[in-house]
Write a protein that holds these residues in place. Structure first.
Motif, PDB file in Angstrom:
ATOM      1  N   ILE A 108      18.902 -16.903 -69.288  1.00 29.57           N
ATOM      2  CA  ILE A 108      18.103 -15.672 -69.321  1.00 29.57           C
ATOM      3  C   ILE A 108      18.805 -14.520 -68.591  1.00 29.57           C
ATOM      4  O   ILE A 108      18.963 -13.437 -69.137  1.00 29.57           O
ATOM      5  CB  ILE A 108      16.702 -15.913 -68.702  1.00 29.57           C
ATOM      6  CG1 ILE A 108      15.994 -17.061 -69.436  1.00 29.57           C
ATOM      7  CG2 ILE A 108      15.878 -14.635 -68.740  1.00 29.57           C
ATOM      8  CD1 ILE A 108      15.788 -16.868 -70.909  1.00 29.57           C
TER       9      ILE A 108
ATOM     10  N   PHE B 118      16.517 -21.305 -67.740  1.00 27.69           N
ATOM     11  CA  PHE B 118      15.389 -22.236 -67.797  1.00 27.69           C
ATOM     12  C   PHE B 118      15.823 -23.323 -68.777  1.00 27.69           C
ATOM     13  O   PHE B 118      15.869 -23.071 -69.987  1.00 27.69           O
ATOM     14  CB  PHE B 118      14.120 -21.548 -68.312  1.00 27.69           C
ATOM     15  CG  PHE B 118      13.601 -20.474 -67.399  1.00 27.69           C
ATOM     16  CD1 PHE B 118      12.899 -20.795 -66.242  1.00 27.69           C
ATOM     17  CD2 PHE B 118      13.800 -19.136 -67.703  1.00 27.69           C
ATOM     18  CE1 PHE B 118      12.411 -19.804 -65.404  1.00 27.69           C
ATOM     19  CE2 PHE B 118      13.316 -18.136 -66.868  1.00 27.69           C
ATOM     20  CZ  PHE B 118      12.615 -18.469 -65.721  1.00 27.69           C
TER      21      PHE B 118
ATOM     22  N   SER C 228      11.320  -6.076 -74.153  1.00 28.59           N
ATOM     23  CA  SER C 228      10.580  -7.269 -73.802  1.00 28.59           C
ATOM     24  C   SER C 228      11.478  -8.490 -73.981  1.00 28.59           C
ATOM     25  O   SER C 228      12.215  -8.586 -74.966  1.00 28.59           O
ATOM     26  CB  SER C 228       9.361  -7.342 -74.716  1.00 28.59           C
ATOM     27  OG  SER C 228       8.655  -8.504 -74.461  1.00 28.59           O
ATOM     28  N   GLY C 229      11.453  -9.375 -72.994  1.00 22.63           N
ATOM     29  CA  GLY C 229      12.252 -10.591 -73.081  1.00 22.63           C
ATOM     30  C   GLY C 229      13.663 -10.443 -72.543  1.00 22.63           C
ATOM     31  O   GLY C 229      14.458 -11.389 -72.589  1.00 22.63           O
ATOM     32  N   SER C 230      14.008  -9.261 -71.992  1.00 28.27           N
ATOM     33  CA  SER C 230      15.380  -9.059 -71.525  1.00 28.27           C
ATOM     34  C   SER C 230      15.629  -9.662 -70.144  1.00 28.27           C
ATOM     35  O   SER C 230      16.773  -9.729 -69.696  1.00 28.27           O
ATOM     36  CB  SER C 230      15.748  -7.570 -71.555  1.00 28.27           C
ATOM     37  OG  SER C 230      14.831  -6.818 -70.819  1.00 28.27           O
ATOM     38  N   GLY C 231      14.569 -10.081 -69.440  1.00 24.95           N
ATOM     39  CA  GLY C 231      14.754 -10.758 -68.150  1.00 24.95           C
ATOM     40  C   GLY C 231      14.326  -9.938 -66.938  1.00 24.95           C
ATOM     41  O   GLY C 231      14.590 -10.338 -65.806  1.00 24.95           O
ATOM     42  N   LYS C 232      13.622  -8.836 -67.171  1.00 21.19           N
ATOM     43  CA  LYS C 232      13.225  -7.961 -66.057  1.00 21.19           C
ATOM     44  C   LYS C 232      12.286  -8.682 -65.087  1.00 21.19           C
ATOM     45  O   LYS C 232      12.489  -8.656 -63.873  1.00 21.19           O
ATOM     46  CB  LYS C 232      12.550  -6.689 -66.602  1.00 21.19           C
ATOM     47  CG  LYS C 232      13.379  -5.938 -67.639  1.00 21.19           C
ATOM     48  CD  LYS C 232      12.659  -4.696 -68.159  1.00 21.19           C
ATOM     49  CE  LYS C 232      11.340  -4.955 -68.863  1.00 21.19           C
ATOM     50  NZ  LYS C 232      11.452  -5.743 -70.125  1.00 21.19           N
ATOM     51  N   SER C 233      11.255  -9.302 -65.630  1.00 19.24           N
ATOM     52  CA  SER C 233      10.309 -10.017 -64.756  1.00 19.24           C
ATOM     53  C   SER C 233      10.993 -11.177 -64.061  1.00 19.24           C
ATOM     54  O   SER C 233      10.754 -11.430 -62.870  1.00 19.24           O
ATOM     55  CB  SER C 233       9.115 -10.544 -65.562  1.00 19.24           C
ATOM     56  OG  SER C 233       8.389  -9.477 -66.110  1.00 19.24           O
ATOM     57  N   THR C 234      11.836 -11.874 -64.792  1.00 19.86           N
ATOM     58  CA  THR C 234      12.553 -13.007 -64.195  1.00 19.86           C
ATOM     59  C   THR C 234      13.371 -12.530 -62.998  1.00 19.86           C
ATOM     60  O   THR C 234      13.384 -13.181 -61.946  1.00 19.86           O
ATOM     61  CB  THR C 234      13.465 -13.673 -65.245  1.00 19.86           C
ATOM     62  OG1 THR C 234      12.647 -14.123 -66.331  1.00 19.86           O
ATOM     63  CG2 THR C 234      14.232 -14.832 -64.661  1.00 19.86           C
TER      64      THR C 234
HETATM   65  P1  ADP Z   1      10.881  -9.253 -69.569  1.00 22.30           P
HETATM   66  O1  ADP Z   1      10.126  -9.159 -68.291  1.00 22.30           O
HETATM   67  O2  ADP Z   1      12.095  -8.374 -69.613  1.00 22.30           O
HETATM   68  O3  ADP Z   1      10.013  -9.043 -70.765  1.00 22.30           O
HETATM   69  P2  ADP Z   1      11.070 -12.049 -68.883  1.00 22.30           P
HETATM   70  O4  ADP Z   1      11.878 -12.101 -67.647  1.00 22.30           O
HETATM   71  O5  ADP Z   1       9.610 -12.208 -68.749  1.00 22.30           O
HETATM   72  O6  ADP Z   1      11.451 -10.731 -69.698  1.00 22.30           O
HETATM   73  O7  ADP Z   1      11.559 -13.192 -69.881  1.00 22.30           O
HETATM   74  C1  ADP Z   1      12.882 -13.308 -70.300  1.00 22.30           C
HETATM   75  C2  ADP Z   1      13.022 -14.576 -71.103  1.00 22.30           C
HETATM   76  O8  ADP Z   1      12.861 -15.692 -70.242  1.00 22.30           O
HETATM   77  C3  ADP Z   1      11.987 -14.732 -72.195  1.00 22.30           C
HETATM   78  O9  ADP Z   1      12.627 -15.219 -73.338  1.00 22.30           O
HETATM   79  C4  ADP Z   1      11.035 -15.735 -71.640  1.00 22.30           C
HETATM   80  O10 ADP Z   1      10.448 -16.503 -72.651  1.00 22.30           O
HETATM   81  C5  ADP Z   1      11.936 -16.596 -70.770  1.00 22.30           C
HETATM   82  N1  ADP Z   1      11.207 -17.218 -69.645  1.00 22.30           N
HETATM   83  C6  ADP Z   1      10.618 -16.577 -68.633  1.00 22.30           C
HETATM   84  N2  ADP Z   1      10.062 -17.440 -67.785  1.00 22.30           N
HETATM   85  C7  ADP Z   1      10.298 -18.679 -68.273  1.00 22.30           C
HETATM   86  C8  ADP Z   1       9.996 -20.016 -67.835  1.00 22.30           C
HETATM   87  N3  ADP Z   1       9.310 -20.233 -66.705  1.00 22.30           N
HETATM   88  N4  ADP Z   1      10.415 -21.031 -68.619  1.00 22.30           N
HETATM   89  C9  ADP Z   1      11.124 -20.808 -69.741  1.00 22.30           C
HETATM   90  N5  ADP Z   1      11.450 -19.586 -70.204  1.00 22.30           N
HETATM   91  C10 ADP Z   1      11.047 -18.538 -69.479  1.00 22.30           C
END
Ligand code: ADP
Ligand code: MG
Length: 266
Positions: A32, A27, A52-58
């Motif tokens: 990420i 991003f 948390s923040g490792s990129g799982k949701s992404t």
């Molecule tokens: P997890 O699900 O493992 O907690 P995420 O995938 O939600 O992690 O997020 C991983 C990193 O990507 C975080 O630092 C988050 O702030 C960043 N991030 C996620 N979506 C966006 C976005 N749309 N724009 C900028 N940063 C993002």
């Protein structure tokens, strides 16, 4: 035959249901996902854990077209997500083709995201009628059956506000299944629930798993991962640190980062 089988569609390509090869996602300047390689086979329950923040949701969002990968290859059931390959050239899919790919993937989020002004039944019927242009009668028949399956046959006419969090999440699962997906993505589906409501949602997921649904489950429920999971990946800071059979990884982690994470959640 188990009871959800009408709702389970396995892959048709003979390929892994999900294949990630060197998947990166940035991003802006924030890098990420840093080269994710993994394969999820059809009918497999694939658990994804990590801080948390490792990129799982992404990563899940990339599979479901909510984000675009920055580099690498990502495919679902043998088709590249968002692209078609001809020779060594990639062509972006048209909106309609993207919609077709998305229809095959169900996603359940931490927050249930039900339509508040619709009953449970209407929530489950909505996408098949609006997106697949099914008749209301056909959509209704399936929606009723799915609500029965998730144990909410007697709550069809209830609005989300009249349901507990666990019941709402079960409606959300039924709603995703109504599109007859070949892959279900669960992003911490029980994290927002009161502890006493977690079990009923995990039971529905277990039932689906037994029925052969291909599922990627991001979760902190290590009991579920151990009992239901076929594979487990530990992700940290955008890379796969460790993977294997859940019992193997959970009882005998090889990497310090995995050990440290597990010592906090187990
Ligand atoms: P997890 O699900 O493992 O907690 P995420 O995938 O939600 O992690 O997020 C991983 C990193 O990507 C975080 O630092 C988050 O702030 C960043 N991030 C996620 N979506 C966006 C976005 N749309 N724009 C900028 N940063 C993002
Ligand atoms: Mg997340």
């Amino acid at each position: 035959m188990s009871k959800l089988s009408k709702d389970v569609v396995s892959g048709t390509s003979g390929q892994p249901m999900v294949k990630a090869e060197g998947v990166h996602k940035s991003f802006g300047l924030a890098h990420i996902l840093k080269g994710i390689d993994l394969e999820v086979n059809a009918r497999e329950v694939f658990c994804l854990i990590g801080p948390s923040g490792s990129g799982k949701s992404t990563f899940l969002r990339c599979i479901n077209h909510l984000e675009k990968i920055s580099a690498g290859r990502l495919s679902v059931d043998g088709e590249l997500v968002g692209y078609r390959q001809k020779g060594d050239k990639l062509y972006e899919l048209k909106e309609k083709e993207v919609a077709a790919q998305r229809r095959d993937i169900g996603m359940v989020f931490q927050r249930f995201n039900l339509f508040p002004h619709m009953t449970a039944l209407e929530n489950v019927m909505e996408a098949p009628v609006q997106v697949k242009r099914e008749t209301r009668a056909v959509a209704r028949e399936r929606a009723e059956r799915l609500l029965d399956r998730v144990g909410l046959g007697d709550r069809r006419g209830h609005y989300p506000a009249q349901l507990s969090g666990g019941q709402q999440q079960r409606v959300a699962i039924a709603r995703a299944l109504a599109m007859q997906p070949k892959l279900m993505l669960f992003d911490e589906p029980t994290s927002a629930l009161d502890p006493e409501l977690v079990g009923e949602v995990l039971d529905v997921m277990r039932d689906l798993a037994e029925d052969g649904m291909t599922m990627i489950v991001v979760t902190h429920e290590m009991g579920f991962a151990r009992e239901v999971g076929d594979s487990l990946v530990f992700m940290d800071d955008g890379v796969v640190v460790e993977s294997g059979h859940p019992r193997e990884v959970l009882t005998n982690p090889q990497h310090d980062r995995t050990k440290s994470f597990l010592s906090k959640v187990l």
